[in-house]
Write an enzyme that holds these catalytic residues in place. Structure first.
Site, PDB file in Angstrom:
ATOM      1  CB  SER A 141       4.962  -1.896  11.991  1.00 17.17           C
ATOM      2  OG  SER A 141       4.589  -0.551  12.272  1.00 17.17           O
ATOM      3  CG  ASN A 175      -1.692   1.239   1.439  1.00 13.70           C
ATOM      4  OD1 ASN A 175      -1.797   2.053   0.520  1.00 13.70           O
ATOM      5  ND2 ASN A 175      -2.263   1.407   2.630  1.00 13.70           N
ATOM      6  CG  HIS A 199      -5.894   2.264   5.080  1.00 13.71           C
ATOM      7  ND1 HIS A 199      -5.423   3.202   5.973  1.00 13.71           N
ATOM      8  CD2 HIS A 199      -4.941   1.315   4.987  1.00 13.71           C
ATOM      9  CE1 HIS A 199      -4.214   2.826   6.379  1.00 13.71           C
ATOM     10  NE2 HIS A 199      -3.894   1.698   5.794  1.00 13.71           N
ATOM     11  CD  GLU A 226      -2.819   5.705   6.719  1.00 10.60           C
ATOM     12  OE1 GLU A 226      -2.778   5.736   5.472  1.00 10.60           O
ATOM     13  OE2 GLU A 226      -1.932   5.159   7.410  1.00 10.60           O
TER      14      GLU A 226
END
Ligand code: PGA
Length: 248
Positions: A212, A9, A94, A96
């Site tokens: 991460s 992504n 997502h 965000e």
């Protein structure tokens, strides 16, 4: 057997020329047919990246998709437009987008339906905040997101859906959920799907972990029985890191 799916992504990174240059260098990652590899790139780069990928097996995804085919939705991109480019997947919901652009479970569900209508496979993102985890509300939050995103989706459509469990506190922070914790939540998601549909669908659906993921932790994550792949942000922008992750 569920085929692992590793998705990059890029978020709001890489210009068109940078994107072309990048995929040119990773094209051969598509040669390994044991893993499905895809890159989710900014809208403006989709067409050029698609052309650069050519016959490579690497799949292409967008990072969002609108639910209407056309109309007065300034700044939005429709499933029809994305279909014409020939994308395979669309990331939907997502965190965000939920956090900064008012994405809700309801709009996620509309986008999922629109993507499916155009044979674009949705990657539905779910995940809790740190606060929710600390208050023991993580499962409740994820369950609500999963159930709402699948409202009105039939059994047949489920084969084209991928979920990504991304605890918000692990995104871009360098903090990963422990692979056991991630597996536990992903197994929980699988159970929700079994309850709503059936065991066959639950066993077949692919659920990624995101947050991460790096070359150093990907193997441990992928070794977990319920985790079928990774949605990779930061580390997908670097050729060597993304290559190592795909070759876990
Ligand atoms: P990260 O992002 O790998 O940079 O944590 C993951 C994502 O947001 O999809």
């Amino acid at each position: 057997m569920r085929k692992p799916i590793i998705a990059g992504n890029w978020k709001m990174n890489k210009t068109i020329s940078e994107g072309i240059d990048f995929v040119n260098k990773i094209k051969d990652l598509g040669d390994n047919t044991d893993v499905e590899v895809l890159v989710c790139v900014p809208f403006v780069a989709l067409d050029s990246v698609k052309k650069e990928l050519g016959i490579s097996n690497i799949k292409l995804g967008s990072q969002n998709i609108h639910w209407e085919e056309s109309g007065a939705y300034t700044g939005e991109i429709s499933p029809l437009m994305l279909k014409e480019i020939g994308i395979d997947y669309a990331i939907i919901g997502h965190s965000e987008r939920r956090q900064y652009f008012n994405e809700t479970d309801e709009t996620v569900n509309k986008r999922v339906k629109a993507a499916l209508k155009y044979n674009i496979k949705p990657i539905i993102c779910v995940g809790e905040t740190l606060e929710e985890r600390e208050e023991n509300k993580a499962e409740e939050k994820v369950k609500t997101q999963v159930i709402n995103s699948l409202e009105g989706i039939n059994e047949n459509e489920m084969k084209d859906i991928v979920f990504a469990y991304e605890p918000i506190w692990a995104i871009g922070t360098g903090r990963t959920a422990s692979s056991e914790d991630a597996n536990e939540m992903i197994s929980f998601i699988r159970n929700i799907i079994e309850e709503k549909y059936n065991e066959k669908i639950a066993e077949g659906i692919r659920i990624q972990y995101g947050g991460s993921v790096k070359p150093g932790n990907v193997r441990e994550i992928m070794n977990q029985p319920d985790i079928d792949g990774a949605l990779v942000g930061g580390a997908s922008l670097k050729k060597d890191d993304f290559t190592d992750i795909v070759r876990f």
